[in-house]
Design an enzyme around this catalytic site. Sequence first.
Site, short mmCIF file in Angstrom:
data_model
loop_
_atom_site.label_atom_id
_atom_site.label_comp_id
_atom_site.label_asym_id
_atom_site.label_seq_id
_atom_site.Cartn_x
_atom_site.Cartn_y
_atom_site.Cartn_z
N TYR A 1 -1.77 0.47 -0.99
CA TYR A 1 -1.22 1.81 -0.68
C TYR A 1 0.30 1.84 -1.94
CZ TYR A 1 2.43 4.15 1.73
OH TYR A 1 2.94 5.85 2.24
N HIS B 1 -0.10 5.49 -3.20
CA HIS B 1 1.67 6.00 -3.51
C HIS B 1 2.26 6.19 -4.25
CE1 HIS B 1 3.76 8.56 -0.80
NE2 HIS B 1 2.66 8.79 0.21
N TRP C 1 -4.45 15.26 0.76
CA TRP C 1 -3.78 13.51 0.11
C TRP C 1 -3.54 12.51 1.44
CZ3 TRP C 1 -1.49 10.87 -3.41
CH2 TRP C 1 -0.29 9.90 -2.60
#
Length: 100
Positions: free
Chosen positions: A18, A22, A75
């Site tokens: 993540y 991100h 997204w």
Amino acid sequence: MQRIALHTRLKAGCEEEYDREHAVIPAELEAEMRALGVHCWRIWRDGRELFHYVEVEDYAILQAKLRDSPANQAWQARMNRFLDGDFDPGNGGLHQVWEM
């Protein structure tokens, strides 16, 4: 301007992936969010817990406009695979208890 706090949780074992995924959001999405009044969106992670802080002109309008955005839909599909449970951006955020 509104200040909104949100909370989400990652699936176990997804923390590092993540963070990598991100690290940078798509430029098209960032431009769209800024055009919709987002001044700041920060995310902190404590283990699997994610805490978001958003400064935006109108959070409800932002969420309504992003709901149909192809850039945002792509997204969210990319990021939601890491989340434990559904992210409900329309819930208005966390209830503020205290401020100094």
